[in-house]
Write a protein that holds these residues in place. Structure first.
Motif, PDB file in Angstrom:
ATOM      1  N   LEU B  36       0.834  -1.214   0.000  1.00  0.00           N
ATOM      2  CA  LEU B  36       0.000   0.000   0.000  1.00  0.00           C
ATOM      3  C   LEU B  36       0.862   1.254   0.000  1.00  0.00           C
ATOM      4  O   LEU B  36       0.572   2.222  -0.707  1.00  0.00           O
ATOM      5  CB  LEU B  36      -0.914   0.006   1.238  1.00  0.00           C
ATOM      6  CG  LEU B  36      -2.150  -0.889   1.178  1.00  0.00           C
ATOM      7  CD1 LEU B  36      -2.839  -0.926   2.532  1.00  0.00           C
ATOM      8  CD2 LEU B  36      -3.120  -0.380   0.106  1.00  0.00           C
ATOM      9  N   PHE B  37       1.921   1.225   0.797  1.00  0.00           N
ATOM     10  CA  PHE B  37       2.821   2.386   0.834  1.00  0.00           C
ATOM     11  C   PHE B  37       3.421   2.637  -0.555  1.00  0.00           C
ATOM     12  O   PHE B  37       3.471   3.782  -1.019  1.00  0.00           O
ATOM     13  CB  PHE B  37       3.937   2.154   1.859  1.00  0.00           C
ATOM     14  CG  PHE B  37       4.959   3.248   1.863  1.00  0.00           C
ATOM     15  CD1 PHE B  37       4.716   4.439   2.530  1.00  0.00           C
ATOM     16  CD2 PHE B  37       6.151   3.110   1.173  1.00  0.00           C
ATOM     17  CE1 PHE B  37       5.650   5.464   2.513  1.00  0.00           C
ATOM     18  CE2 PHE B  37       7.091   4.130   1.148  1.00  0.00           C
ATOM     19  CZ  PHE B  37       6.837   5.310   1.816  1.00  0.00           C
ATOM     20  N   ALA B  38       3.856   1.560  -1.194  1.00  0.00           N
ATOM     21  CA  ALA B  38       4.467   1.707  -2.525  1.00  0.00           C
ATOM     22  C   ALA B  38       3.472   2.270  -3.532  1.00  0.00           C
ATOM     23  O   ALA B  38       3.858   2.920  -4.505  1.00  0.00           O
ATOM     24  CB  ALA B  38       4.998   0.359  -2.996  1.00  0.00           C
ATOM     25  N   ASN B  39       2.176   2.028  -3.280  1.00  0.00           N
ATOM     26  CA  ASN B  39       1.149   2.531  -4.197  1.00  0.00           C
ATOM     27  C   ASN B  39       0.648   3.927  -3.810  1.00  0.00           C
ATOM     28  O   ASN B  39      -0.332   4.410  -4.376  1.00  0.00           O
ATOM     29  CB  ASN B  39      -0.032   1.562  -4.246  1.00  0.00           C
ATOM     30  CG  ASN B  39       0.325   0.307  -5.005  1.00  0.00           C
ATOM     31  OD1 ASN B  39       1.140   0.339  -5.922  1.00  0.00           O
ATOM     32  ND2 ASN B  39      -0.257  -0.819  -4.613  1.00  0.00           N
ATOM     33  N   MET B  84      12.797   0.651  -0.106  1.00  0.00           N
ATOM     34  CA  MET B  84      12.732  -0.715  -0.617  1.00  0.00           C
ATOM     35  C   MET B  84      11.301  -1.114  -0.999  1.00  0.00           C
ATOM     36  O   MET B  84      11.099  -2.062  -1.767  1.00  0.00           O
ATOM     37  CB  MET B  84      13.304  -1.645   0.465  1.00  0.00           C
ATOM     38  CG  MET B  84      13.124  -3.124   0.306  1.00  0.00           C
ATOM     39  SD  MET B  84      11.490  -3.706   0.781  1.00  0.00           S
ATOM     40  CE  MET B  84      11.397  -3.238   2.477  1.00  0.00           C
ATOM     41  N   ALA B  85      10.315  -0.379  -0.498  1.00  0.00           N
ATOM     42  CA  ALA B  85       8.901  -0.782  -0.640  1.00  0.00           C
ATOM     43  C   ALA B  85       8.490  -1.154  -2.072  1.00  0.00           C
ATOM     44  O   ALA B  85       7.840  -2.188  -2.272  1.00  0.00           O
ATOM     45  CB  ALA B  85       7.996   0.310  -0.086  1.00  0.00           C
ATOM     46  N   PRO B  86       8.837  -0.365  -3.107  1.00  0.00           N
ATOM     47  CA  PRO B  86       8.380  -0.730  -4.456  1.00  0.00           C
ATOM     48  C   PRO B  86       8.936  -2.068  -4.942  1.00  0.00           C
ATOM     49  O   PRO B  86       8.358  -2.703  -5.825  1.00  0.00           O
ATOM     50  CB  PRO B  86       8.910   0.424  -5.329  1.00  0.00           C
ATOM     51  CG  PRO B  86       9.124   1.557  -4.389  1.00  0.00           C
ATOM     52  CD  PRO B  86       9.534   0.943  -3.091  1.00  0.00           C
ATOM     53  N   ASP B  87      10.078  -2.499  -4.393  1.00  0.00           N
ATOM     54  CA  ASP B  87      10.706  -3.738  -4.846  1.00  0.00           C
ATOM     55  C   ASP B  87      10.428  -4.921  -3.923  1.00  0.00           C
ATOM     56  O   ASP B  87      10.948  -6.012  -4.142  1.00  0.00           O
ATOM     57  CB  ASP B  87      12.231  -3.550  -4.941  1.00  0.00           C
ATOM     58  CG  ASP B  87      12.600  -2.406  -5.873  1.00  0.00           C
ATOM     59  OD1 ASP B  87      11.938  -2.291  -6.919  1.00  0.00           O
ATOM     60  OD2 ASP B  87      13.519  -1.631  -5.549  1.00  0.00           O
ATOM     61  N   TRP B  88       9.628  -4.696  -2.879  1.00  0.00           N
ATOM     62  CA  TRP B  88       9.383  -5.760  -1.903  1.00  0.00           C
ATOM     63  C   TRP B  88       8.565  -6.886  -2.533  1.00  0.00           C
ATOM     64  O   TRP B  88       7.581  -6.635  -3.223  1.00  0.00           O
ATOM     65  CB  TRP B  88       8.649  -5.210  -0.685  1.00  0.00           C
ATOM     66  CG  TRP B  88       8.407  -6.247   0.368  1.00  0.00           C
ATOM     67  CD1 TRP B  88       7.241  -6.872   0.666  1.00  0.00           C
ATOM     68  CD2 TRP B  88       9.386  -6.790   1.265  1.00  0.00           C
ATOM     69  NE1 TRP B  88       7.420  -7.766   1.690  1.00  0.00           N
ATOM     70  CE2 TRP B  88       8.727  -7.735   2.079  1.00  0.00           C
ATOM     71  CE3 TRP B  88      10.753  -6.574   1.461  1.00  0.00           C
ATOM     72  CZ2 TRP B  88       9.383  -8.465   3.062  1.00  0.00           C
ATOM     73  CZ3 TRP B  88      11.409  -7.297   2.454  1.00  0.00           C
ATOM     74  CH2 TRP B  88      10.729  -8.218   3.231  1.00  0.00           C
ATOM     75  N   ARG B  89       9.001  -8.126  -2.306  1.00  0.00           N
ATOM     76  CA  ARG B  89       8.268  -9.291  -2.822  1.00  0.00           C
ATOM     77  C   ARG B  89       7.550  -9.967  -1.665  1.00  0.00           C
ATOM     78  O   ARG B  89       8.198 -10.606  -0.832  1.00  0.00           O
ATOM     79  CB  ARG B  89       9.231 -10.267  -3.485  1.00  0.00           C
ATOM     80  CG  ARG B  89       9.881  -9.696  -4.719  1.00  0.00           C
ATOM     81  CD  ARG B  89      10.840 -10.689  -5.311  1.00  0.00           C
ATOM     82  NE  ARG B  89      11.557 -10.150  -6.446  1.00  0.00           N
ATOM     83  CZ  ARG B  89      12.520 -10.787  -7.079  1.00  0.00           C
ATOM     84  NH1 ARG B  89      12.882 -11.990  -6.691  1.00  0.00           N
ATOM     85  NH2 ARG B  89      13.128 -10.240  -8.104  1.00  0.00           N
ATOM     86  N   PRO B  90       6.245  -9.838  -1.616  1.00  0.00           N
ATOM     87  CA  PRO B  90       5.481 -10.400  -0.494  1.00  0.00           C
ATOM     88  C   PRO B  90       5.680 -11.911  -0.394  1.00  0.00           C
ATOM     89  O   PRO B  90       5.739 -12.609  -1.406  1.00  0.00           O
ATOM     90  CB  PRO B  90       4.027 -10.069  -0.845  1.00  0.00           C
ATOM     91  CG  PRO B  90       4.114  -8.970  -1.839  1.00  0.00           C
ATOM     92  CD  PRO B  90       5.396  -9.166  -2.587  1.00  0.00           C
ATOM     93  N   GLY B  91       5.791 -12.375   0.839  1.00  0.00           N
ATOM     94  CA  GLY B  91       5.868 -13.813   1.069  1.00  0.00           C
ATOM     95  C   GLY B  91       7.268 -14.382   1.075  1.00  0.00           C
ATOM     96  O   GLY B  91       7.482 -15.501   1.530  1.00  0.00           O
ATOM     97  N   GLU B  92       8.235 -13.645   0.552  1.00  0.00           N
ATOM     98  CA  GLU B  92       9.599 -14.189   0.503  1.00  0.00           C
ATOM     99  C   GLU B  92      10.293 -14.091   1.859  1.00  0.00           C
ATOM    100  O   GLU B  92      11.115 -14.926   2.198  1.00  0.00           O
ATOM    101  CB  GLU B  92      10.429 -13.457  -0.558  1.00  0.00           C
ATOM    102  CG  GLU B  92      10.088 -13.898  -1.967  1.00  0.00           C
ATOM    103  CD  GLU B  92      11.130 -13.459  -2.979  1.00  0.00           C
ATOM    104  OE1 GLU B  92      12.143 -12.873  -2.570  1.00  0.00           O
ATOM    105  OE2 GLU B  92      10.909 -13.701  -4.174  1.00  0.00           O
ATOM    106  N   ALA B  93       9.997 -13.055   2.603  1.00  0.00           N
ATOM    107  CA  ALA B  93      10.583 -12.878   3.935  1.00  0.00           C
ATOM    108  C   ALA B  93       9.644 -12.003   4.749  1.00  0.00           C
ATOM    109  O   ALA B  93       8.737 -11.373   4.190  1.00  0.00           O
ATOM    110  CB  ALA B  93      11.955 -12.217   3.832  1.00  0.00           C
ATOM    111  N   GLN B  94       9.857 -11.999   6.058  1.00  0.00           N
ATOM    112  CA  GLN B  94       9.037 -11.123   6.895  1.00  0.00           C
ATOM    113  C   GLN B  94       9.654  -9.727   6.910  1.00  0.00           C
ATOM    114  O   GLN B  94      10.878  -9.589   7.003  1.00  0.00           O
ATOM    115  CB  GLN B  94       8.973 -11.670   8.317  1.00  0.00           C
ATOM    116  CG  GLN B  94       8.063 -12.871   8.446  1.00  0.00           C
ATOM    117  CD  GLN B  94       7.765 -13.210   9.897  1.00  0.00           C
ATOM    118  OE1 GLN B  94       8.057 -12.432  10.801  1.00  0.00           O
ATOM    119  NE2 GLN B  94       7.185 -14.366  10.100  1.00  0.00           N
ATOM    120  N   VAL B  95       8.798  -8.738   6.851  1.00  0.00           N
ATOM    121  CA  VAL B  95       9.286  -7.358   6.855  1.00  0.00           C
ATOM    122  C   VAL B  95      10.045  -7.077   8.153  1.00  0.00           C
ATOM    123  O   VAL B  95      11.113  -6.443   8.144  1.00  0.00           O
ATOM    124  CB  VAL B  95       8.118  -6.358   6.693  1.00  0.00           C
ATOM    125  CG1 VAL B  95       8.626  -4.926   6.730  1.00  0.00           C
ATOM    126  CG2 VAL B  95       7.378  -6.614   5.385  1.00  0.00           C
TER     127      VAL B  95
END
Lengths: 124, 214
Positions: B36-39, B84-95
């Protein structure tokens, strides 16, 4: 160190850790405000870059989007290549375009011996 | 964790609250909030700051033992999160795991560059905000926290990080292994050695800290 000593030691350490966990580490007000200011700035920069990239895309990108993107362009290119190939090397059941170009013009009189006046007689 | 999300200013200061006032955003996962932040969603930044900011600051404060240094490290870590937010891949690691790793690396960098303060400010760890135990108990808890902080700063850097993450942040050994990029066995070894050193450092202060009667 005996087992009892170690248990006492662990218990005392755990009391310290528990005290540290309960000491609610609050985020200083100034720090929270700075974090949020950073967030606003980065977000604004990111959105500006995104809008700039979209505006700079130009007419070709808009045309591409109108046609359906790269998948549609792939199909279009394949169809063009097939058309060119059929023109260069046509199958047997199609006339040779080179031969067609070499033919001379000819005329055929569809009315043969009929005069136009007899086909379209005047009344009266 | 009870401490996460608590944001307050010094007594008398105008409160700057980044804590969510409730609603749907507070229920979203960290992954969703980063997306959401990236958007461009502004509220996501507030919820993420309220949720992750205290964690970043707390762990930096324990490891560095200095309020100003900890604030800088926490702010820098959160800044990297925003970028980093726009490049974050959900599910790969915990924020949160990613953020802890960034904070730990920033702490290590500060030590390498000699920025860490040597002395431990007595007010490095603020008093509990919520009224709970009585005044005497609060003072004793404060003394124990200060004593622990002083002992923590005698530990080698990696031991201190492992002990803080395991026993104060209460993370699991596999989580710590992921943050510190070492094996679980190495985490166990670091925390065991760290606890032995802490116990020895605190042994001489048992009576002072209220352990004389068992």
């Amino acid at each position: 160190m005996t087992m009892v000593d170690k248990d006492i030691e662990d218990s005392i350490l755990e009391t310290h850790f528990a005290a540290a966990r309960c000491a609610n580490t609050v985020l200083p007000a100034g720090l929270a405000a700075r974090m949020l200011a950073d967030a606003d700035r980065v977000q604004a920069e990111s959105l500006r870059v995104g809008e700039g990239a979209l505006a700079g895309a130009g007419r070709w990108r808009q045309l591409l989007a109108l046609l359906g993107g790269w998948p549609a362009m792939g199909g279009l290119a394949t169809a063009c290549a097939a058309g060119v190939w059929i023109g260069v090397s046509p199958p047997d059941f199609l006339p040779d375009p080179v031969g067609l170009m070499a033919e001379q013009n000819s005329s055929v009189n569809l009315l043969d011996s009929y005069a136009l006046s007899s086909v379209l007689p005047e009344d009266g | 964790m009870a401490r996460a999300g608590i944001i307050s200013g010094p007594p008398g200061a105008r409160g700057v609250t980044a804590a969510p006032s409730g609603g749907e955003d507070a229920e979203l996962s960290d992954d969703a909030l980063v997306a959401l932040f990236a958007n461009g969603d502004e509220r996501a930044a507030r919820v993420l700051t309220a949720r992750l900011g205290p964690k970043a600051y707390s762990v930096a404060l324990r490891v560095l033992g200095n309020r100003a240094e900890a604030e800088d490290a926490a702010q820098e870590a959160m800044l990297r999160l925003w970028r980093m937010a726009p490049d974050w891949r959900p599910g790969e690691a915990q924020v949160s795991t990613w953020l802890y790793r960034v904070v730990m690396n920033l702490c290590l960098d500060r030590k390498r560059h000699g920025k860490r303060a040597g002395a431990v400010p007595l007010d490095a760890v603020p008093d509990p905000a919520d009224p709970g135990p009585g005044a005497a108990e609060r003072m004793q808890d404060g003394a124990r926290t200060d004593a622990l902080q002083a002992a923590l700063l005698t530990l080698p850097e990696r031991q201190r990080q492992a002990v803080v993450l395991r026993h104060i942040e209460e993370l699991s050994n596999p989580e710590i292994a992921g943050i510190m990029e070492i094996s679980v066995e190495a985490v166990e070894s670091l925390t065991a050695r760290g606890k032995r050193t802490l116990a020895a450092a605190l042994a001489g202060r048992q009576a002072e800290l209220g352990y004389d009667n068992g």
